[in-house]
Every structure is written in C-alpha cells, then in structure tokens.
Design an enzyme around this catalytic site. Structure first.
Site, PDB file in Angstrom:
ATOM      1  N   LYS A 199       0.894  -0.922   0.129  1.00  0.00           N
ATOM      2  CA  LYS A 199      -0.101   0.097  -0.107  1.00  0.00           C
ATOM      3  C   LYS A 199       1.004   1.086   0.049  1.00  0.00           C
ATOM      4  CE  LYS A 199      -2.020   3.033   1.965  1.00  0.00           C
ATOM      5  NZ  LYS A 199      -1.796   4.270   1.496  1.00  0.00           N
ATOM      6  N   CYS A 310      13.252  10.456   8.219  1.00  0.00           N
ATOM      7  CA  CYS A 310      12.984   9.896   9.494  1.00  0.00           C
ATOM      8  C   CYS A 310      14.011  10.195  10.476  1.00  0.00           C
ATOM      9  CB  CYS A 310      12.433   8.483   9.371  1.00  0.00           C
ATOM     10  SG  CYS A 310      13.340   7.561   8.468  1.00  0.00           S
ATOM     11  N   GLU A 408       8.672  15.796  16.405  1.00  0.00           N
ATOM     12  CA  GLU A 408       9.043  15.690  14.973  1.00  0.00           C
ATOM     13  C   GLU A 408       8.459  16.744  14.139  1.00  0.00           C
ATOM     14  OE1 GLU A 408       7.951  12.051  12.842  1.00  0.00           O
ATOM     15  OE2 GLU A 408      10.346  12.166  12.085  1.00  0.00           O
TER      16      GLU A 408
HETATM   17  P1  NAD Z   1       1.329   8.403   7.828  1.00  0.00           P
HETATM   18  O1  NAD Z   1       1.743   7.491   8.818  1.00  0.00           O
HETATM   19  O2  NAD Z   1      -0.164   8.948   8.043  1.00  0.00           O
HETATM   20  O3  NAD Z   1       1.502   7.593   6.415  1.00  0.00           O
HETATM   21  C1  NAD Z   1       2.227   6.607   6.200  1.00  0.00           C
HETATM   22  C2  NAD Z   1       1.695   5.353   5.363  1.00  0.00           C
HETATM   23  O4  NAD Z   1       0.433   5.016   6.353  1.00  0.00           O
HETATM   24  C3  NAD Z   1       0.722   5.803   4.199  1.00  0.00           C
HETATM   25  O5  NAD Z   1       0.824   4.987   3.336  1.00  0.00           O
HETATM   26  C4  NAD Z   1      -0.692   6.093   4.782  1.00  0.00           C
HETATM   27  O6  NAD Z   1      -1.674   5.958   3.425  1.00  0.00           O
HETATM   28  C5  NAD Z   1      -0.770   5.140   5.636  1.00  0.00           C
HETATM   29  N1  NAD Z   1      -1.714   5.161   6.663  1.00  0.00           N
HETATM   30  C6  NAD Z   1      -2.186   6.429   6.975  1.00  0.00           C
HETATM   31  N2  NAD Z   1      -3.252   6.224   7.977  1.00  0.00           N
HETATM   32  C7  NAD Z   1      -3.517   4.709   8.046  1.00  0.00           C
HETATM   33  C8  NAD Z   1      -4.441   4.163   8.824  1.00  0.00           C
HETATM   34  N3  NAD Z   1      -5.198   4.206  10.001  1.00  0.00           N
HETATM   35  N4  NAD Z   1      -4.103   2.326   8.651  1.00  0.00           N
HETATM   36  C9  NAD Z   1      -3.154   2.096   8.031  1.00  0.00           C
HETATM   37  N5  NAD Z   1      -2.309   2.857   7.212  1.00  0.00           N
HETATM   38  C10 NAD Z   1      -2.596   4.172   7.313  1.00  0.00           C
HETATM   39  O7  NAD Z   1       2.148   9.474   7.608  1.00  0.00           O
HETATM   40  P2  NAD Z   1       1.795  10.895   6.807  1.00  0.00           P
HETATM   41  O8  NAD Z   1       0.635  11.464   6.821  1.00  0.00           O
HETATM   42  O9  NAD Z   1       2.320  10.465   5.429  1.00  0.00           O
HETATM   43  O10 NAD Z   1       2.928  11.885   7.342  1.00  0.00           O
HETATM   44  C11 NAD Z   1       2.512  12.290   8.604  1.00  0.00           C
HETATM   45  C12 NAD Z   1       3.936  12.301   9.599  1.00  0.00           C
HETATM   46  O11 NAD Z   1       4.460  11.077   9.685  1.00  0.00           O
HETATM   47  C13 NAD Z   1       4.899  13.045   9.091  1.00  0.00           C
HETATM   48  O12 NAD Z   1       4.687  14.593   9.409  1.00  0.00           O
HETATM   49  C14 NAD Z   1       6.031  12.699   9.777  1.00  0.00           C
HETATM   50  O13 NAD Z   1       6.280  13.094  11.060  1.00  0.00           O
HETATM   51  C15 NAD Z   1       5.880  11.200   9.615  1.00  0.00           C
HETATM   52  N6  NAD Z   1       6.542  10.379   8.572  1.00  0.00           N
HETATM   53  C16 NAD Z   1       7.113   9.657   8.973  1.00  0.00           C
HETATM   54  C17 NAD Z   1       8.177   8.827   8.082  1.00  0.00           C
HETATM   55  C18 NAD Z   1       9.122   8.047   8.303  1.00  0.00           C
HETATM   56  O14 NAD Z   1      10.100   7.794   7.611  1.00  0.00           O
HETATM   57  N7  NAD Z   1       9.485   7.566   9.594  1.00  0.00           N
HETATM   58  C19 NAD Z   1       7.771   9.129   6.761  1.00  0.00           C
HETATM   59  C20 NAD Z   1       6.609   9.658   6.326  1.00  0.00           C
HETATM   60  C21 NAD Z   1       5.734  10.550   7.365  1.00  0.00           C
END
Ligand code: NAD
Length: 506
Positions: A199, A310, A408
């Site tokens: 996904k 990250c 973060e």
């Molecule tokens: P997110 O955690 O919301 O999304 C990451 C993935 O999870 C995406 O594929 C998203 O569709 C999926 N997702 C979102 N909600 C979900 C749910 N309820 N159940 C299952 N999957 C779900 O992150 P984001 O909105 O893309 O970014 C928000 C914050 O996340 C950023 O500001 C940052 O702090 C963090 N982030 C961290 C990393 C990392 O490398 N650790 C990467 C991207 C974002």
C-alpha cells in the site's frame, strides 16, 4: 495492461519530460492478482504534484473490498507455491531481472518520483532509484544464502530449525522515499518467499505501480506482488485489520503505528514492524577536528529531502565554547543550498510533499518562536508564485523546553542548542521519546566510544552523518519503533522459525 509498461523515451527538455510523464501517469489503476484494476467502488483520488500544485492524475481509491481481493490473490499464490516453492536460484534470477529492469527504466522512475514528490531530480537520479535497485539486488543475492541450523541431539534424533516464509505481508510505506522505502520491505519479503500486498502512500503511488509492471516482465508470478493504491484510513486500515495478513511492515508516523498495533491486536495478532521517525541529535564537541565537514553534515543532515527524512538531524547540540562560530558555518552552508524547480538538475532543495506538510513545517517555526526560540535563518514559504509547496531551510536557536526539541517536524527546520560538558550532551540528546539516529563529532576516540554507548538510538554515527548502507540494520529504539529494515536482519523478519525433530532407529 498499464501504460506504465511502456518505456518513456528519455526526454531532455522540461516540456518533453512533462508531456511524457503526463502520458505515462494517466492510468492509475491498482495492480491485483496480476491484473490492472479500478477500485471496485469506482472511486479515485486526485494526485497533485507539489512542484506547482497541478493535478497529475486520478488514482484508484481502493477500500476493504479491493484489499480483500488482493489478500486472497496473495494467499492463493502463496499456498499453491508458485513463488515460494520455486528453487531459490530461480527466485534469485527473477529478482535480479527485476533489478535489471529497474536499472533500464531508472530515468523514468526518477522522473516519476520527482513529479510525485517534488524532490530534486538529482536526488531521485543519484539516490532514490539507485538505492531501490541496490536493495533489490542485495536481497536477490542473499536469498540463496539462507541456512537453518542443526541442533545437538541424541543419537537417534535429528533436530533442525528452518526459516519459513510467513505468508502474506502487508507493506504500508510513506511518501518521503517512496520506491526506496517500498523496496526495503518488498525485496526482503519476496526474497524470503512471501507474497506481498503493497500500500503506497496516497501522495506517491506512481513508482510502485511502475515497478509492478516491471515485476510482471521480470517473471514475478501473478498474485505474488500486488499494489493496492488508496487512502490510509481505508486501504491501509483494511490491510492492517485483515484476518489473513500475516504481517504489517510499516514506515510512517507514530499515531498510525499505534493504530496498526491496535488493528493487529483486534484482528489476527499479525506481526507488526514499525519504523516511526524521530528527533535525532547531532552533537558537535569543541575538539572536533573537522568543523567544516561537521557544518556540512549539520545542515544537510536536516535539509536533505526538504527535511522529510525519518533520521533528520533536527536537534544540533554544539559545545557552548564554539557554538556561535559553528552556527555561522552551518548558516553559510544552508545559504548556499540551491532551492528551485525540482526538475532543474542544479536544484538541491525542492518542494515539500504537500500543502499540508508545508503548513505543518511553517506552523512549527511559529510555535518554536512562541516557545522562546530565536529564528536565525529562513522561516518562510518561498517560490509561492509557482503554486508549489516550498519552505526555505530554516534554523532556530532554542532551549531544551522548546516544542522543537520534542516534536518531529518532518520539514526543513534545524534547532540548535548549547551544552557545556559531555554528560549534559548525552542527557539532552537522550531527552526524547524517540531513538532512531544520532551522531557525534569529536577527535577523541575515547569520547567517541563513550558516545556510542551513551546514545540511546538504533543508529550512531561518529564523524559523519548517515554513514551506512544496505548491509547495516536500520531502525529505532524507544518510540521510533521496532524491527529492522536493511541487512540480513530484515530478511529474517519476514520468516518464522520452525524446529523439526526426526526420531529414528539408531
Ligand atoms: P502516515 O503515517 O499517515 O502515512 C504513512 C503510510 O501509512 C501511508 O501509506 C498512509 O496511507 C498509511 N496510513 C495512514 N493512515 C493509516 C491507517 N489508519 N491505517 C493504515 N495505514 C495508514 O504519515 P503521513 O501522513 O504521510 O505523514 C505524517 C507524519 O508522519 C509526518 O509529518 C512525519 O512525522 C511522519 N512520517 C514519518 C516517516 C518516516 O520515515 N518515519 C515517513 C513519512 C511520514
């Protein structure tokens, strides 16, 4: 068949690139059970490029029904052994072929990644795509070197332990390094013999779809690798709650990581591995023999990929006696960073992923100042006339009680703090709920050794930031998550250990 399987002709001029990309980007169906399909509901979501905010295409918005189809396809493929029971040598050849095809299509993948994310094309070309290919090759090469073990047993018994694939892996990945993060999970999971339902993040689905087309060409059997596009709370949540998914491998935010653990507990107790980001410290001692290099790393450690990393070194701790002079050096590096059009090969710093993420970063700059932080550089949206989402490299002087020392940002915001002695440096550096990366700059071997033990993080870098590669495990301590990507540890994460004992007449 998707138009993604049609190679773009390499385009050199920007208009040509954009025209070719919009042609290849139009179809945006999911890839399930070896077929390109719309969401059953017929729903789509809009996909904009952060470069200028314009619409690229509409992408299939899969939900629980589509996820179920994908999981059934993945389970069927797993149980009939079309992939998992292939000889390791044969699976290895397929994954190498996939890596070859990714190399042949590297320019297209790089262009798509930049279009989708706004990251500089020089990074997509030099980092994202080559590292995704390298990851695929590493696990292709590793898969026929997986050995079990034979136990010390009585004379009439042979006992051994073997690594068996888990079954169906749900991989949920973020948008900051879309293909690279996807291959960190897909490559070892496939190498171990699993089926995968990927996904991608809704903001960056395109390279995953492109690679699905290449996987067909490489010979990955139908159903073994599926890409279910869609929103997190629909497709992602359905995958996490599915009763027939054996593991969720996740990179993303802490709140979603927690939800995934709840979903696993509420469904089939599937395994979960979480890579959740951090608030990583970089410490510069006055005895550092390479202050210019340290300044380069202090700036690029957080400004790379517009801060959306990250492991971003978002907290810079500098020994008080050199702080002002060192900060000047960091500012000089930051000012030299070329912000511009992501498709300009000279651009070093592009757009943030979305309008929302841009406002999050700007909001944190405001909150940091409201908490007493002093803005030393940047702080604003730039290139507004393009319609894109650009925030300039920004630097604040803060104290440990500032929100920027705790939360973060996931944007180009560096916070600098002073310390007076070694013990204080480690105490401040560890004063966070996170524990992903950390770094220290010193000429003293003794101090470096003490730092590697004192810092509570999954990664410790001495005299260099982000100095490691696919051969080393990657992951966090504390609330940065658990489970490792990269290295052979990631391979074994996608396996179960079975102990077999055969009793016979001696
Ligand atoms: P997110 O955690 O919301 O999304 C990451 C993935 O999870 C995406 O594929 C998203 O569709 C999926 N997702 C979102 N909600 C979900 C749910 N309820 N159940 C299952 N999957 C779900 O992150 P984001 O909105 O893309 O970014 C928000 C914050 O996340 C950023 O500001 C940052 O702090 C963090 N982030 C961290 C990393 C990392 O490398 N650790 C990467 C991207 C974002």
């Amino acid at each position: 068949m998707s138009a993604f399987s049609t190679p773009l002709s390499p385009a050199t001029d920007l208009d040509g690139v954009m025209a070719a990309l919009s042609a290849v980007a139009k179809p945006a169906q999911a890839f399930i059970g070896g077929s390109w399909v719309d969401a059953r509901s017929g729903k789509t979501f809009d996909n904009h490029t952060p470069r200028d905010g314009t619409l690229i295409n509409r992408i299939a918005a899969c939900d629980a029904a589509d996820v179920d189809t994908a999981v059934i396809a993945a389970r069927t493929a797993f149980e009939d052994g079309r992939w998992t029971r292939l000889a390791p040598k044969a699976r290895k050849q397929v994954l190498h072929k996939l890596a070859d095809l990714m190399s042949a299509h590297a320019e297209n993948l790089a262009l798509l990644e930049t279009l989708d994310t706004g990251k500089p094309i020089r990074d997509s070309r030099a980092v994202d795509i080559p590292l995704a290919i390298n990851t695929t090759r590493y696990y292709a090469e590793a898969l026929d070197k997986i050995y079990g073990e034979v136990g010390p047993t009585p004379d009439n018994r042979l006992s051994y332990a073997v690594h068996e694939p888990l079954g169906v892996i749900g991989a949920i990945v973020p948008w900051n390094f879309p293909l690279h993060m996807a291959m960190w999970k897909v490559a070892p999971a496939l190498a171990m013999g699993n089926s995968v339902v990927l996904k991608p993040a809704e903001l960056s689905s395109m390279t995953a779809l492109y690679v699905a087309a290449l996987a067909v060409e490489a010979g990955v059997p139908a159903g073994v690798f599926n890409v279910v596009t869609g929103l997190g709370h629909e497709a992602g949540d359905a995958l996490a709650r599915h009763m027939d998914v054996d593991m969720i491998a996740f990179t993303g935010s802490g709140p979603v990581g927690r939800q995934l653990m709840r979903a696993a507990a509420d469904s089939n107790l599937k395994r979960v591995s979480l890579e959740l980001g951090g608030k990583s410290p970089q410490i510069v001692f006055a005895d550092c023999a390479a202050l210019d290099a340290a300044a380069q790393n202090a700036a690029w450690g957080v400004f790379y990929n517009q801060g959306q990393v990250c492991t971003a070194a978002s907290r810079l701790f500098v020994e008080a006696s050199i702080k002002d002079a060192f900060v000047e050096k960091v500012i000089a590096v930051a000012k030299s960073i070329k912000v511009g059009d992501p498709f300009d090969p000279a651009t070093q710093f592009g757009a943030m992923i979305s309008e929302r993420q841009m406002h999050t970063a700007l909001g944190y700059i405001d909150k940091g100042q409201a908490d007493g932080g002093r803005l030393l550089l940047g702080g604003h949206r730039v290139q507004t006339e393009t319609g894109g989402f650009y925030v300039e490299p920004s630097l604040l002087d803060i104290t440990a009680d500032n929100v920027l020392a705790r939360e973060e940002v996931f944007g180009p915001v560096l916070s600098v703090l002073a310390f007076t002695d070694e013990a204080e440096a480690y105490r401040l550096a560890n004063d966070t709920v996170y524990g992903l990366a950390s770094g220290v700059w010193t000429a003293s071997l003794d101090r470096a050794m003490r730092a590697t033990k004192a810092l509570k993080a999954g990664l410790v870098w001495v005299n260099g930031w982000d100095a490691c590669d696919i051969t080393m495990p990657f992951g966090g301590f504390k609330q940065s998550g658990f489970g490792r990507d990269r290295s052979l540890h990631a391979l074994y994460k996608y396996a179960d250990l079975k102990a077999v004992s055969i009793t016979f007449k001696a």
